[in-house]
Structure formats: C-alpha cells, structure tokens
Design a protein around this motif. Structure first.
Motif, PDB file in Angstrom:
ATOM      1  N   THR A  24       0.857  -1.190   0.000  1.00 59.30           N
ATOM      2  CA  THR A  24       0.000   0.000   0.000  1.00 59.30           C
ATOM      3  C   THR A  24       0.892   1.239   0.000  1.00 59.30           C
ATOM      4  O   THR A  24       2.107   1.152   0.166  1.00 59.30           O
ATOM      5  CB  THR A  24      -1.003   0.036   1.165  1.00 59.30           C
ATOM      6  OG1 THR A  24      -1.912   1.116   0.933  1.00 59.30           O
ATOM      7  CG2 THR A  24      -0.347   0.226   2.514  1.00 59.30           C
ATOM      8  N   MET A  25       0.283   2.386  -0.233  1.00 59.21           N
ATOM      9  CA  MET A  25       1.028   3.636  -0.310  1.00 59.21           C
ATOM     10  C   MET A  25       1.455   4.067   1.089  1.00 59.21           C
ATOM     11  O   MET A  25       0.732   3.848   2.054  1.00 59.21           O
ATOM     12  CB  MET A  25       0.116   4.739  -0.849  1.00 59.21           C
ATOM     13  CG  MET A  25      -0.577   4.413  -2.132  1.00 59.21           C
ATOM     14  SD  MET A  25       0.461   4.744  -3.514  1.00 59.21           S
ATOM     15  CE  MET A  25       0.270   6.507  -3.674  1.00 59.21           C
ATOM     16  N   SER A  26       2.624   4.727   1.171  1.00 63.42           N
ATOM     17  CA  SER A  26       3.052   5.319   2.446  1.00 63.42           C
ATOM     18  C   SER A  26       3.268   6.808   2.227  1.00 63.42           C
ATOM     19  O   SER A  26       4.076   7.207   1.377  1.00 63.42           O
ATOM     20  CB  SER A  26       4.361   4.712   2.930  1.00 63.42           C
ATOM     21  OG  SER A  26       4.241   3.320   3.026  1.00 63.42           O
ATOM     22  N   VAL A  27       2.553   7.610   3.007  1.00 65.94           N
ATOM     23  CA  VAL A  27       2.681   9.062   2.905  1.00 65.94           C
ATOM     24  C   VAL A  27       3.915   9.476   3.705  1.00 65.94           C
ATOM     25  O   VAL A  27       4.068   9.090   4.857  1.00 65.94           O
ATOM     26  CB  VAL A  27       1.439   9.759   3.522  1.00 65.94           C
ATOM     27  CG1 VAL A  27       1.593  11.282   3.517  1.00 65.94           C
ATOM     28  CG2 VAL A  27       0.171   9.332   2.797  1.00 65.94           C
ATOM     29  N   ARG A  28       4.835  10.234   3.086  1.00 67.97           N
ATOM     30  CA  ARG A  28       5.968  10.792   3.832  1.00 67.97           C
ATOM     31  C   ARG A  28       5.534  12.144   4.403  1.00 67.97           C
ATOM     32  O   ARG A  28       4.979  12.972   3.685  1.00 67.97           O
ATOM     33  CB  ARG A  28       7.180  10.937   2.900  1.00 67.97           C
ATOM     34  CG  ARG A  28       8.287  11.776   3.449  1.00 67.97           C
ATOM     35  CD  ARG A  28       9.600  11.117   3.739  1.00 67.97           C
ATOM     36  NE  ARG A  28      10.153  10.087   2.934  1.00 67.97           N
ATOM     37  CZ  ARG A  28      11.408  10.142   2.436  1.00 67.97           C
ATOM     38  NH1 ARG A  28      12.161  11.216   2.593  1.00 67.97           N
ATOM     39  NH2 ARG A  28      11.896   9.105   1.780  1.00 67.97           N
ATOM     40  N   LEU A  29       5.802  12.362   5.688  1.00 68.96           N
ATOM     41  CA  LEU A  29       5.407  13.630   6.313  1.00 68.96           C
ATOM     42  C   LEU A  29       6.480  14.695   6.095  1.00 68.96           C
ATOM     43  O   LEU A  29       7.644  14.376   5.838  1.00 68.96           O
ATOM     44  CB  LEU A  29       5.175  13.426   7.815  1.00 68.96           C
ATOM     45  CG  LEU A  29       4.131  12.376   8.206  1.00 68.96           C
ATOM     46  CD1 LEU A  29       4.004  12.289   9.734  1.00 68.96           C
ATOM     47  CD2 LEU A  29       2.761  12.675   7.585  1.00 68.96           C
ATOM     48  N   THR A  30       6.090  15.951   6.211  1.00 71.03           N
ATOM     49  CA  THR A  30       7.061  17.053   6.119  1.00 71.03           C
ATOM     50  C   THR A  30       7.919  17.066   7.391  1.00 71.03           C
ATOM     51  O   THR A  30       7.620  16.335   8.341  1.00 71.03           O
ATOM     52  CB  THR A  30       6.341  18.418   6.035  1.00 71.03           C
ATOM     53  OG1 THR A  30       5.595  18.596   7.249  1.00 71.03           O
ATOM     54  CG2 THR A  30       5.402  18.500   4.852  1.00 71.03           C
ATOM     55  N   LYS A  31       8.933  17.927   7.391  1.00 73.20           N
ATOM     56  CA  LYS A  31       9.765  18.031   8.602  1.00 73.20           C
ATOM     57  C   LYS A  31       8.911  18.440   9.802  1.00 73.20           C
ATOM     58  O   LYS A  31       9.204  18.088  10.927  1.00 73.20           O
ATOM     59  CB  LYS A  31      10.892  19.052   8.372  1.00 73.20           C
ATOM     60  CG  LYS A  31      11.997  18.488   7.482  1.00 73.20           C
ATOM     61  CD  LYS A  31      13.268  19.328   7.529  1.00 73.20           C
ATOM     62  CE  LYS A  31      13.063  20.677   6.890  1.00 73.20           C
ATOM     63  NZ  LYS A  31      14.256  21.482   6.721  1.00 73.20           N
ATOM     64  N   ASP A  32       7.809  19.165   9.530  1.00 76.99           N
ATOM     65  CA  ASP A  32       6.880  19.565  10.612  1.00 76.99           C
ATOM     66  C   ASP A  32       5.816  18.507  10.895  1.00 76.99           C
ATOM     67  O   ASP A  32       4.795  18.800  11.514  1.00 76.99           O
ATOM     68  CB  ASP A  32       6.096  20.849  10.232  1.00 76.99           C
ATOM     69  CG  ASP A  32       6.982  21.997   9.949  1.00 76.99           C
ATOM     70  OD1 ASP A  32       8.158  21.915  10.334  1.00 76.99           O
ATOM     71  OD2 ASP A  32       6.505  22.984   9.346  1.00 76.99           O
ATOM     72  N   LYS A  33       6.000  17.334  10.334  1.00 76.64           N
ATOM     73  CA  LYS A  33       5.091  16.198  10.573  1.00 76.64           C
ATOM     74  C   LYS A  33       3.684  16.413  10.009  1.00 76.64           C
ATOM     75  O   LYS A  33       2.685  16.005  10.578  1.00 76.64           O
ATOM     76  CB  LYS A  33       4.979  15.868  12.077  1.00 76.64           C
ATOM     77  CG  LYS A  33       6.310  15.632  12.776  1.00 76.64           C
ATOM     78  CD  LYS A  33       6.586  14.129  12.854  1.00 76.64           C
ATOM     79  CE  LYS A  33       7.943  13.784  13.403  1.00 76.64           C
ATOM     80  NZ  LYS A  33       9.086  14.027  12.497  1.00 76.64           N
TER      81      LYS A  33
END
Ligand code: ADP
Ligand code: GN1
Ligand code: MG
Length: 368
Positions: A89-98
């Motif tokens: 499944t897809m994995s969303v990468r978060l920004t440095k600010d989560k």
C-alpha cells in the motif's frame, strides 16, 4: 488551466521535506490529474513528489486525511494476512513539521509518497495475466475496505460517479457553449442524448436499495495499480484520491473501460476500438476472486452495465471538458479531449452490442 510550477516552488517543497541533496526531479507517469515527479536524491533514495490538483480537489486537507485513514487501515489488514505493508500500500511521507502535505507561498499543495520500486503501472494490457492481476488487486482492495467505516471518509468530489448529475451538467455546458465548440461535435452530443434514459440505471438501483453502497476506489484504471516486476503479481493499488463510498460495479466498469479496450484511451483511429471479451472474462475472474465472493446477486448482474455506464460517463466527461475549453483533464494537444471522447463512445457502442455475451460470461465466472 493549472498555473506553472516555478523553481522557487520546488525549492520550498524540497526544504519542507528536507530534500537537501536532490539528484533529479522529473515528470513521471501518465496520470491526467496531478503533477507527478520522481525525485531521486544523491543517496539513491526515490520518492514520488506530487503537486495536488486543487482545481479538482478543493479540500486537500480532507483528501490527505482520507488517504492517511485508508492507508493506515490497509497496512493493518495487509500485516494480518502476512503481506508487506511497505510495498502493498502507499506510504505518505510527512514534512519536517510532521504534516501530510505542504502548502508553498504560491498556494500549491505538495505531498510525498514513498516510491514503490521494481513495479510498473501499465497504460495498456501487454499480457492478459497483468490484467487478471490488476483485477485481483482491485477486488482485494474492496474486500479489505469492506469493514472500513465509510462515515470516516470525507466526500472529496461530490457526486463523482453520479452519472445522471454528470449528464445534467453536460446539458448545461452544451447550452452555454462558452468556447463555441458545440458545432464541432454535434454527432457526439447526439450520441450522449440518445442515451439519456440509461444514465440512471445504477443510481436508481442504489436509491431503491437494490445495490449496496461500499467503500470503493472510484478510479480503477490499469495504471492505478502497480504490478510487481519480479513476481508479476498485482502489488499495490495507488491513486487513492477518490476512495469514497461508491458502487462496486463502477470499480469493475472503469477497469473494463480502460483495460479491456483493444485500443488505448486516446486512440485517434476508432476502428481499432472494441471490447475484448477475452479480457472482460479475465478481469471478471480476477475481480470476483479478489472480492472473495462478497458481491450480491444484483451486483453480479449489473457488472456489465457498470462497464457501459463508466465508459459513457467518462466519454461524457471528456466531451464536457472539451466544450469548456480543457480545464479539467491534463491534455497533450488541442483536440485531445474530443479524441478521448470518441474512443469512449466507440467502446460504449461495442459494449452495448456485446451486452448479452458479457452477461453470459459473468454467469459462467460466478457460477450463477
Ligand atoms: P494522477 O491522479 O494524476 O493519475 P497518480 O497518483 O496516479 O496521479 O500518479 C501518477 C503515476 O505515478 C502513476 O500512474 C504511477 O505510475 C506513478 N506513481 C504514483 N505513486 C507511486 C508510488 N508510490 N510508487 C511508484 N509509482 C507511483
Ligand atoms: C482521471 O487521475 P487519473 O488519471 O488516474 C480521472 C478519472 C478518469 C480518468 C480517465 C480524479 O484519472 O475519473 O476516469 O482520468 N480522475 C479524476 O482517464 O477525475
Ligand atoms: Mg492515476
């Protein structure tokens, strides 16, 4: 039309995600909606960077909320069955600010997915086995989400597959004819109007409780599922932007529209367009197996109608966009939407002619 992406926009997005050593960032894939880039860092790490299309998705925050809920749920289901959640499944990468997305100073919304390597999203069926595998993956996707509480999801695009509403809007656009293009496509307009009564075949059954509302993908094109390069199996359903309550027959139907056509979606020579009954059967087998025998008798009966309606609706949407001046779908040349519409209508005609055969195939495949 979408505004251009500047160097400064990219720089801001790279900074937000902490990409400080970018080797390349090139356009990727052949989706019609978002701006998709494959970003490779000097370390060799790859991600998919997308600028979301906010003309289409008016509430990107709600959209990413949906995607996170669905991918979290799928990860648990995949783990339970012993699969690999990182690839399946897809994995969303978060920004440095989560955060699950980043809004730059020009109001572009960006998001990042982990890149699923050594897997391919095909634009046409090269081997029937790939089509079967895609069907199994989309069916399984629906089986997993059968226990997902649909009320947790926002309606990202209202009335997305409400075909009669799409028809009403089409009539309005023909009437307004803002670009003066109606005269160039009267034959296609007549084709739609001749099918006015058919538009509500599925939505009426939903209203009457004859078809169940499920959590569906709603954009089940072949290139929205990745096939594992090594095993040849359907690996990961992607493009989760339109996961919403919907009809199973539409998920089935949209895959047939795209993958069981003997020509590509924008083939200019319509004599090449037809419904491959072999591919129809192959998809039906995979999809029903993936759904795990969960479809009701009415759903089974309506699968061929789903194929006709999704093709008619999609053709009507391409025609609507052509009449409005190509404001919705990404296009590559002036009449691209009109060409796509003609392809869809040639396929609708062939599906209509082969409807009895399609019903026979579903009976055979489902042992009914
Ligand atoms: P659109 O909504 O414009 O269709 P998609 O989300 O489908 O955009 O992405 C476009 C293409 O990018 C896909 O068809 C696929 O080829 C590729 N792609 C998207 N996400 C991934 C991913 N996580 N890993 C590998 N390829 C991907
Ligand atoms: C768009 O995003 P993509 O390219 O997978 C569209 C679908 C159409 C399809 C036609 C959000 O799909 O509804 O069926 O083009 N997606 C949206 O190829 O409108
Ligand atoms: Mg896509």
């Amino acid at each position: 039309m979408d505004k251009i992406i500047t160097e400064a926009n990219f720089k801001e997005a790279f900074l937000a995600y902490g990409f400080d050593d970018v080797k390349s960032c090139e356009r990727y894939g052949s989706g019609h909606i978002n701006d998709t880039f494959l970003l490779i860092e000097n370390s060799g790490d790859k991600v998919i960077l997308q600028r979301m299309n906010t003309m289409v998705f008016k509430d990107p925050e709600m959209l990413m909320g949906n995607v996170l809920k669905v991918t979290d749920f799928l990860k648990t289901s995949i783990e339970k069955e012993g699969g690999d959640p990182k690839r399946e499944t897809m994995s969303v990468r978060l920004t440095k600010d989560k955060k699950p997305f980043f809004k730059d100073s020009d109001d572009n919304y960006w998001r990042v997915y982990e890149f699923i390597d050594k897997a391919t999203g095909y634009d046409s069926v090269k081997r029937p086995k790939d089509f079967y595998e895609s069907a199994y993956a989309f069916g399984k996707f629906q089986r997993y989400l059968a226990s997902f509480d649909a009320s947790r999801l926002g309606e990202v695009i209202k009335d997305f597959h409400n075909t009669p509403k799409r028809y009403e809007r089409f009539l309005q656009v023909v009437k307004e004819d803002v670009k003066g293009r109606a005269k160039t496509c009267q034959k296609e307009i007549d084709f739609v109007n001749a099918r006015a009564k058919a538009m509500s075949e599925a939505t009426d059954m939903l209203k009457n409780g004859e078809l169940p509302l499920r959590v569906t993908h709603n954009d089940t094109k072949l290139n929205n599922v990745l096939i594992d390069d090594k095993t040849g199996m359907g690996l990961c359903v992607i493009d989760l932007d339109t996961v919403m309550p919907g009809l199973s027959i539409n998920d089935f139907g949209d895959s047939i529209r795209f993958g069981a056509n003997t020509a590509v979606e924008d083939e200019p020579d319509v004599s090449k367009v037809s419904l491959s009954l072999e591919l129809f059967e192959c998809y039906a087998e995979g999809f029903l197996k993936g759904c795990g025998g969960k479809l009701t008798d009415n759903e089974l009966k309506m699968l061929p109608v789903g194929a006709k309606l999704m093709t008619l609706e999609c053709g009507m949407r391409f025609l609507t966009d052509y009449l409005e001046g190509d404001v919705y779908f990404n296009t590559k040349y002036a009449d691209h939407n009109l060409v796509r519409c003609r392809t869809q209508f040639a396929l609708v005609k062939d599906i209509e002619d082969k409807m009895d055969k399609c019903h026979e195939i579903i009976k055979k495949v489902s042992n009914h």
